[in-house]
Design a protein around this motif. Sequence first.
Motif, mmCIF file in Angstrom:
data_model
loop_
_atom_site.group_PDB
_atom_site.id
_atom_site.type_symbol
_atom_site.label_atom_id
_atom_site.label_comp_id
_atom_site.label_asym_id
_atom_site.label_seq_id
_atom_site.Cartn_x
_atom_site.Cartn_y
_atom_site.Cartn_z
ATOM 1 N N PRO A 46 0.828 -1.211 0.000
ATOM 2 C CA PRO A 46 0.000 0.000 0.000
ATOM 3 C C PRO A 46 0.860 1.258 0.000
ATOM 4 O O PRO A 46 1.996 1.259 0.477
ATOM 5 C CB PRO A 46 -0.803 -0.127 1.298
ATOM 6 C CG PRO A 46 0.053 -0.978 2.179
ATOM 7 C CD PRO A 46 0.715 -1.959 1.261
ATOM 8 N N ARG A 242 -4.498 1.115 -1.640
ATOM 9 C CA ARG A 242 -4.125 -0.294 -1.549
ATOM 10 C C ARG A 242 -4.614 -1.016 -2.796
ATOM 11 O O ARG A 242 -5.561 -0.574 -3.467
ATOM 12 C CB ARG A 242 -4.669 -0.942 -0.281
ATOM 13 C CG ARG A 242 -6.175 -0.999 -0.186
ATOM 14 C CD ARG A 242 -6.633 -1.511 1.167
ATOM 15 N NE ARG A 242 -6.428 -2.943 1.349
ATOM 16 C CZ ARG A 242 -6.799 -3.592 2.457
ATOM 17 N NH1 ARG A 242 -7.341 -2.942 3.475
ATOM 18 N NH2 ARG A 242 -6.603 -4.889 2.558
ATOM 19 N N ASN A 266 -4.199 -8.117 4.302
ATOM 20 C CA ASN A 266 -4.124 -8.350 2.866
ATOM 21 C C ASN A 266 -5.055 -9.492 2.478
ATOM 22 O O ASN A 266 -4.962 -10.593 3.029
ATOM 23 C CB ASN A 266 -2.680 -8.671 2.467
ATOM 24 C CG ASN A 266 -2.473 -8.709 0.975
ATOM 25 O OD1 ASN A 266 -2.996 -9.577 0.283
ATOM 26 N ND2 ASN A 266 -1.693 -7.767 0.479
#
Length: 326
Positions: A46, A242, A266
């Motif tokens: 990110p 992201r 994630n």
Amino acid sequence: MKHLFGYTPDPAGVAQIVADPSVPVYEMTSQQLSSMATSGDDKRPPVILFDALKALHPKWKRGAQAIGDCVSWGWELGTTLSVAVDIQLKLRPWIWPGEFATEPYYGGARVEALGKSRGGWSDGAYGGAAAKFGTKWGALARIDWSQRTGNAEHDLRKYIGNKSKNWGNFGCGGADDKGQLDAIALAEAPMVKSFDQAKAVIESGYPVVVCSNQGLSDKRDKYGFVLASGIWYHCMVFAGVRYDRPGLLDVNSWGNSWGLGNFFVNVITGEVIEYWPEVQKCSAWLDAAVCDRMLRQEDSYAVCGVTGLKRREINWTKGWEIGLAV
């Protein structure tokens, strides 16, 4: 969460500001949009603009608005992050001034930017007016300006809701300002109207101040996202991107808004990424579609510091190594 807002939409006012050639608030051209466009895979880490702020101001904490002055809180943080990125990129040999103040933006958006002598005592402002004030008049650091002006009201070291209310009526500096406060004007504030545009400018180091009526849920999900929920006439800041689940980092102005849990997980690898706790408390991730819905209301802007909008290649994996696009 203390649900204080203060965004008062004014599409006609925004249109007038954008159409004024003397004000560097504008819709980005197709050429600019093409130069800013990026591509890449969903395995990239990110991008979070707070990396620059943490290096300069490690004791930073997000405050909380006391009245309906959210637009000024959005523009303060947008300016703070933009200047922090510029300093960290060493584009300007500045000494870090600290975070910027909200009260000048609030008074300026309600009085000076609108050509009024008084803004009245009701709360509220809109993004375009704050953008005009920031680019035509400028932003003030949160320091004690009274030592220069002799006016005790110009001590901006601490946010005071009543002072913001007062400046919202009398304009930047308050009733007895007499034009004494100096400020650093932003170079420009281009309007951002989509997720893709916001993603591109954030990747080049520019935060986006977003004004909309989109409400959000009070808790992040297991991946760190909050969902669209209800109506908030509110101003916040997009300060990160992201890629595993495309979205933007949305920063609030209510102090500890969302707590520390589930800030970033994630969705591909399951990796839990811990981040600066003070940022975790006041921010959450928004899905691209939600961001699009907010930005399509056309009162959101990239904060370009004093250098103007240009594509910047930042190596986010190695710190602040950059190359300026020609």
